[in-house]
Design a protein around this motif. Sequence first.
Motif, short mmCIF file in Angstrom:
data_model
loop_
_atom_site.label_atom_id
_atom_site.label_comp_id
_atom_site.label_asym_id
_atom_site.label_seq_id
_atom_site.Cartn_x
_atom_site.Cartn_y
_atom_site.Cartn_z
N SER A 173 0.84 -1.20 0.00
CA SER A 173 0.00 0.00 0.00
C SER A 173 0.87 1.25 0.00
CB SER A 173 -0.92 0.00 1.22
OG SER A 173 -1.71 1.17 1.25
N THR A 174 1.94 1.22 0.78
CA THR A 174 2.86 2.36 0.81
C THR A 174 3.51 2.57 -0.55
OG1 THR A 174 3.34 2.02 3.16
CG2 THR A 174 4.96 3.27 1.88
N LEU A 176 2.38 1.65 -3.43
CA LEU A 176 1.35 2.09 -4.37
C LEU A 176 1.08 3.58 -4.22
CD1 LEU A 176 -0.91 1.68 -6.43
CD2 LEU A 176 -2.39 0.92 -4.54
N GLU A 177 0.90 4.01 -2.98
CA GLU A 177 0.57 5.43 -2.77
C GLU A 177 1.75 6.33 -3.14
OE1 GLU A 177 -2.43 6.38 -2.33
OE2 GLU A 177 -3.10 4.30 -2.09
N ALA A 199 -5.08 4.52 -9.87
CA ALA A 199 -5.16 4.54 -8.41
C ALA A 199 -6.41 3.82 -7.92
CB ALA A 199 -5.15 5.98 -7.91
N GLU A 200 -7.53 4.08 -8.57
CA GLU A 200 -8.80 3.47 -8.16
C GLU A 200 -8.76 1.95 -8.31
OE1 GLU A 200 -13.52 3.44 -9.62
OE2 GLU A 200 -12.04 4.70 -10.63
N SER A 202 -6.10 -0.05 -8.70
CA SER A 202 -5.04 -0.67 -7.91
C SER A 202 -5.43 -0.79 -6.43
CB SER A 202 -3.74 0.13 -8.04
OG SER A 202 -3.29 0.15 -9.36
N ARG A 203 -6.02 0.25 -5.89
CA ARG A 203 -6.44 0.20 -4.48
C ARG A 203 -7.50 -0.88 -4.27
NH1 ARG A 203 -6.72 6.70 -4.64
NH2 ARG A 203 -4.55 7.15 -4.01
N LEU A 206 -5.78 -4.29 -4.35
CA LEU A 206 -5.05 -4.56 -3.10
C LEU A 206 -6.01 -4.91 -1.98
CD1 LEU A 206 -2.48 -4.68 -1.47
CD2 LEU A 206 -2.58 -2.19 -1.21
N ALA A 207 -7.14 -4.22 -1.91
CA ALA A 207 -8.13 -4.52 -0.86
C ALA A 207 -8.63 -5.95 -0.98
CB ALA A 207 -9.29 -3.53 -0.94
N ARG A 210 -5.83 -8.47 0.24
CA ARG A 210 -5.20 -8.24 1.54
C ARG A 210 -5.27 -9.46 2.47
NH1 ARG A 210 -3.51 -3.68 4.43
NH2 ARG A 210 -4.14 -2.31 2.71
#
Length: 532
Positions: A173-174, A176-177, A199-200, A202-203, A206-207, A210
């Motif tokens: 996550s780090t 990615l951001e 961004a949308e 990929s987030r 990842l969710a 997780r």
Amino acid sequence: MTAPAQPPQKTAGDHVVADQGAVFALLADPATHGIAEKVVRIDTHGAALFLAGPFAYKVKRAVYFPFMDFSTLEKRRAACAAEVEISGAGAPGLYLGVVPIVRTAHGLALGGEGEAVEYAVKMRRFDTDLTLDRIAERGDLTPELVKAVAAMAVNAHAAAPERRGFDSAGALSTYLEDTIAEFAARPDLFPAEDVARLAEVSRAALARVRPLLAARSEAGFVRRCHGDMHLRNIVLLDGKPVLFDAIEFNDEIATCDVLYDLAFLLMDLWQRGLRDAANAIFNRYLWASDDAQLDGLAALPLFLSLRAGIRAKVEAAGLAHLDGEQRAEAQARVAHFFRQTIALLGTPQPGPIGFGDGTVEAAAPSRPTLWAVGGLSGSGKSTWAAKMAPGLGTRAPGAVVLRSDIERKRLFNVAETEKLPPEAYAAEVSPRVYERLRRLARRVLASDYTVIVDAVHARPEERDAIESVAREAGVPFSGLWLDVPAEELVRRVEARTGDASDADAAVVRHQLGYDLGVIRWTRSTRALSTSP
């Protein structure tokens, strides 16, 4: 209250915090090294490398990035020492130590007494034409070399220390951001609309994975890895691929899921158009891994995308050190890697993904497919599977190949090319092999990857059983039966060397007497050429 630490002040160019021009001039001077020929300089975003005679000297750049801090002399010294320790362990004889650049009464000098103003990693110089990126550019990635690279990756991960409990999802996550922030700050290179969409998606990806990543961390799939396993960091030494230049500046960055480590290599091959090689290494790695590795495939598209994104932002950071034609070429690479960042995400899963033999909550818009290829020994099943796998499925690096010959060897814990004893081919063994193929196929499909099951499939019940796996998973099924004349089958098996199959002419003649029953699969009479 103590104020939060601030990044050091930049002085020249993006991320640069100090002028190292005098040091670079010293190392670029042939007289420094007592040689007559020109010193070759190679620049990256984090280092300057000087090839001088039989040695190479690598200086860490005085730069500050959120992911890499070489902003002080002590940090650069520590990074040099860590590189010798970490990378040297996997490349014996290549790393020779850390050498100071000192200030003397007569000016700067390489080594000796005086105040240290910089440090360099001293290495044994190797032929830069033997790094795998150069070999790939020449079209010299042979099947044997690809096989050796896959074994290198397997061995590197087997030797890497486990880091159970590490929050790999949090680390990703780090990254990615940070990557999204870097992209957003450079609209001249990265279109804002594309960055927002990336961004949308990929987030969300990842969710979804997780919980899977947490389970893999607990299961031992997170290790202190190389961290930078791409083609330029692999070199042929004495004819064998050797990893060098591991991540030394940040232990947390190098600590990752082993598939995330492998993803850099797969992404590098894929983006170069070397998809056969990417797929072959992918499958060979899986053949040599624990079955639970298949569950991790659900996270592989995200891993591949993140690796491409990191390469895009690193290439962008290096633009400050380039000009003219070199800068234009680098900008083209930046754009290419950014496109790959988006493309490699593939089709996202709509629901959470389980760990183990569980299935996804809902079918993806573009579903994986189960392919089965059958035929007598020598009919070209494995050749067909290897040829087709890179282009099958919606996710890089193509389809997973499950091969009965490989799984039989794994069942008896012997090497791929080691001949099995006759009892391994007893009548009661084959059902175990086929059941294993079906079990593994279910796990691959649950991770949303297309799978090819390569086996003789001589019995109608074997063909029916593999078809039922597709029905249960709710995915399309395609069956292919290869018909080849008897004399050609015999010729092929007699010509084989270094293959997982133990079949010989006697086996083929025995199979020719099988009652195959009704074959409903697509039948092909085209004799595919096979490699001996």
